[in-house]
Enzyme design. Structure first.
Site, short mmCIF file in Angstrom:
data_model
loop_
_atom_site.label_atom_id
_atom_site.label_comp_id
_atom_site.label_asym_id
_atom_site.label_seq_id
_atom_site.Cartn_x
_atom_site.Cartn_y
_atom_site.Cartn_z
N ASN A 110 33.77 42.92 42.54
CA ASN A 110 34.62 41.95 43.23
C ASN A 110 36.16 42.36 42.97
O ASN A 110 36.38 43.09 41.88
CB ASN A 110 34.48 40.60 42.88
CG ASN A 110 35.29 40.09 41.56
OD1 ASN A 110 36.43 39.89 41.93
ND2 ASN A 110 34.56 40.18 40.48
N GLY A 113 41.32 39.06 43.02
CA GLY A 113 42.58 38.78 42.77
C GLY A 113 42.86 37.24 42.40
O GLY A 113 44.21 36.95 42.95
N PHE A 114 42.13 36.34 41.84
CA PHE A 114 42.48 35.18 41.55
C PHE A 114 42.85 34.18 42.70
O PHE A 114 43.76 33.43 42.67
CB PHE A 114 43.90 35.03 40.36
CG PHE A 114 43.37 35.40 38.86
CD1 PHE A 114 42.21 35.57 38.68
CD2 PHE A 114 44.49 35.60 38.12
CE1 PHE A 114 41.71 35.89 37.34
CE2 PHE A 114 44.04 35.86 36.83
CZ PHE A 114 42.97 35.94 36.45
N SER A 172 40.85 39.99 33.72
CA SER A 172 40.56 40.55 35.13
C SER A 172 41.16 41.75 35.42
O SER A 172 42.37 42.10 35.32
CB SER A 172 40.97 39.37 35.89
OG SER A 172 40.91 39.81 37.37
N ASN A 174 41.58 42.98 38.59
CA ASN A 174 42.25 42.59 39.78
C ASN A 174 43.51 42.13 40.05
O ASN A 174 43.89 41.85 41.11
CB ASN A 174 41.19 41.79 40.72
CG ASN A 174 39.62 42.37 40.54
OD1 ASN A 174 39.77 43.55 40.85
ND2 ASN A 174 38.81 41.50 40.09
N THR A 175 44.26 41.81 39.13
CA THR A 175 45.70 41.45 39.22
C THR A 175 46.43 42.47 38.36
O THR A 175 46.30 42.55 37.28
CB THR A 175 45.84 40.05 38.68
OG1 THR A 175 45.16 39.11 39.31
CG2 THR A 175 47.33 39.66 38.46
N LYS A 210 38.91 35.28 26.86
CA LYS A 210 38.11 36.58 27.45
C LYS A 210 38.76 37.81 27.53
O LYS A 210 39.75 38.04 28.02
CB LYS A 210 37.76 35.70 28.92
CG LYS A 210 36.76 36.65 29.54
CD LYS A 210 36.09 35.81 30.78
CE LYS A 210 34.68 36.38 31.37
NZ LYS A 210 34.56 35.51 32.58
N ASN A 239 34.38 40.37 30.42
CA ASN A 239 34.83 40.35 31.75
C ASN A 239 34.03 41.49 32.38
O ASN A 239 33.28 42.30 31.75
CB ASN A 239 36.15 40.24 31.89
CG ASN A 239 36.32 39.56 33.39
OD1 ASN A 239 35.84 39.48 34.25
ND2 ASN A 239 37.64 38.75 33.21
N GLY A 287 25.20 40.94 32.67
CA GLY A 287 24.17 41.41 32.97
C GLY A 287 23.20 40.44 32.53
O GLY A 287 21.89 41.01 32.61
#
Length: 350
Positions: A110, A113-114, A172, A174-175, A210, A239, A287
Site C-alpha cells: 500500500n 499516504g495517511f 510509514s 508512504n509520507t 511504531k 510497520n 505476517g
C-alpha cells in the site's frame, strides 16, 4: 457465517483492492461479522502496559482508518483494537491505485499516504465507542504540515479522552521523509512533545511507538534508548517494509509498504533484537496469519501481537482460530499464561 464469509472473500478478490476494503467495513457495519466478543481463557488473558487484555491479539492500524466500525470489531475475537492513522486535518492521501494484492505471496503493498477524515471526525466517532473494548489510536502527521512533530501531539490532545492508548507512527514509508523522524534527535524532540501533551490529559494514556523493520542495529539501539528516556509504555515492531526480496507477484515492483507473509521473518528478527535492548513491552506485527506465528512472535519477545493483512485472505473469523490455536500451544508447552512465554524463544531469531 463462515461459509458466507468465504463467499464474500471470493467476491471481493475480484474487485479493486481498495473497493474491497471499503466493502469489508460496510459488511461489518451491517452486522455480517463474527459475534461474541474476544476469545479468552486464563492462559490468553494478559496485561500489556497496564492494559488488561482478554487475549494478546490486536487489530493493527490501517483497517479501520476512521474508526467507523468500532462496535462490530469489538464483537470479533480481537483482544484489542488500533484504529487510524489519524492526522489533524483530513487529507485524501496519495493518488490511486495505491493498494495492491500480492496473492501469490500472501501479501499486500500500500501507498495510501495517511488518507483519513481528520481528528475532528475521529473524535466524534470515538466519543461513542463501545464500552469494555480496549481501543487505541494511531497518530499521524499531515503530508503538507509545517510542523509534523507537533501534529502527533495535536491529534492526541483532541482524541485522547476517548482512548485507552495511542501510538506514534513515524514509520510509514508512504509520507515523504516521515521516517526521518526515527532519527535519535528528531525522535526525542517529537516524543517529548507527545508526552507533554499526554501529561496534560485528564487521564494520561500509555503511549506506544511504531517502528519500521528497515532499521540498522545502531538505529534500533537509538530508538530503544530514546523510548526509555521519554517514558514510553511500549514499542510496536514493525510497520511495513520497503524490501521486495523473494516476491513472486506481478505487483512486486509497486512502490509503497509491503505487509503480510513476506514480512514475518524480517519483523520477528527486528522484534527479537529490540527485546535485547529494552525492557519495555513489545507488540509484534508483521505476517501473522496462524496461531503458530503469533506464538513465535511472543516467544521472540512480544507481549502482544497485531495483524491485518492476513484478514484479506482469511477473513476476520480467522482471529478466533488464531486465538484458540495460541491457547493450545501455550498449554502444550506448559505455560500458565502468555506472559510466561514472552521471550522464551528469542535465541532462535537472533
Amino acid at each position: 457465517m463462515r461459509a458466507l464469509e468465504t463467499l464474500g472473500l471470493g467476491l471481493m478478490r475480484q474487485c479493486d483492492p481498495e473497493l474491497a476494503h471499503r466493502a469489508a467495513l460496510v459488511a461489518l457495519q451491517l452486522g455480517l461479522g463474527p459475534k461474541g466478543g474476544p476469545v479468552t481463557t486464563p492462559r490468553l488473558a494478559t496485561t500489556v502496559a497496564g492494559l488488561p487484555l482478554p487475549n494478546p491479539l490486536g487489530l493493527a492500524a490501517g483497517m479501520d482508518k476512521n474508526a467507523t466500525a468500532l462496535a462490530p470489531l469489538s464483537q470479533s475475537a480481537f483482544g484489542f483494537l488500533e484504529v487510524g492513522a489519524i492526522t489533524p486535518r483530513a487529507q485524501p492521501g496519495n493518488d490511486k491505485p495505491r493498494l495492491f494484492r500480492l496473492t501469490e505471496d500472501g501479501a499486500a503493498i500500500n501507498r495510501f499516504g495517511f488518507n483519513n477524515a481528520g481528528m475532528e471526525a475521529a473524535a466524534q466517532r470515538l466519543a461513542h465507542r463501545p464500552s469494555g473494548a480496549v481501543i487505541g489510536l494511531n497518530l499521524g502527521a499531515n503530508k503538507d504540515s509545517d510542523d509534523r512533530a507537533s501534529d502527533f501531539a495535536r491529534v492526541l490532545t483532541h482524541c485522547g479522552a476517548h482512548l485507552d492508548f495511542a501510538t506514534v507512527n513515524v514509520s510509514s514509508p508512504n509520507t515523504e521523509k516521515l521516517r526521518d523522524l526515527q532519527g535519535r534527535a528528531a525522535l526525542s524532540a517529537l516524543l517529548q512533545g507527545v508526552m507533554a501533551a499526554n501529561a496534560d490529559l485528564a487521564r494520561p494514556l500509555p503511549i506506544f511507538l511504531k517502528i519500521a523493520p528497515d532499521l540498522t542495529e545502531d538505529e534500533l539501539a537509538d530508538i530503544a534508548t530514546v523510548a526509555g528516556e521519554v517514558g514510553l509504555s511500549a514499542i510496536i515492531a514493525t510497520n511495513t517494509t520497503l524490501s521486495r526480496e523473494g516476491l513472486k507477484s506481478r505487483h512486486a515492483a509497486e512502490k509503497g509498504g509491503l505487509s503480510g507473509a513476506p514480512l514475518f521473518e524480517k519483523s520477528t528478527r527486528v522484534l527479537a533484537r529490540l527485546s535485547t535492548m529494552t525492557d519495555l513491552p513489545l507488540i509484534g506485527v508483521g505476517g501473522v496469519a496462524t496461531g503458530a506465528q503469533a506464538y513465535a512472535k511472543i516467544r521472540a519477545g512480544a507481549s502482544a501481537v497485531q495483524l491485518y493483512t492476513a484478514l484479506v485472505y482469511g477473513g476476520i473469523s480467522m482471529v478466533a482460530d488464531i486465538a484458540r490455536d495460541l491457547d493450545a500451544l501455550l498449554a502444550r508447552d506448559g505455560f500458565a499464561n502468555v506472559a510466561d512465554a514472552v521471550g522464551t524463544g528469542r535465541a532462535e531469531w537472533l
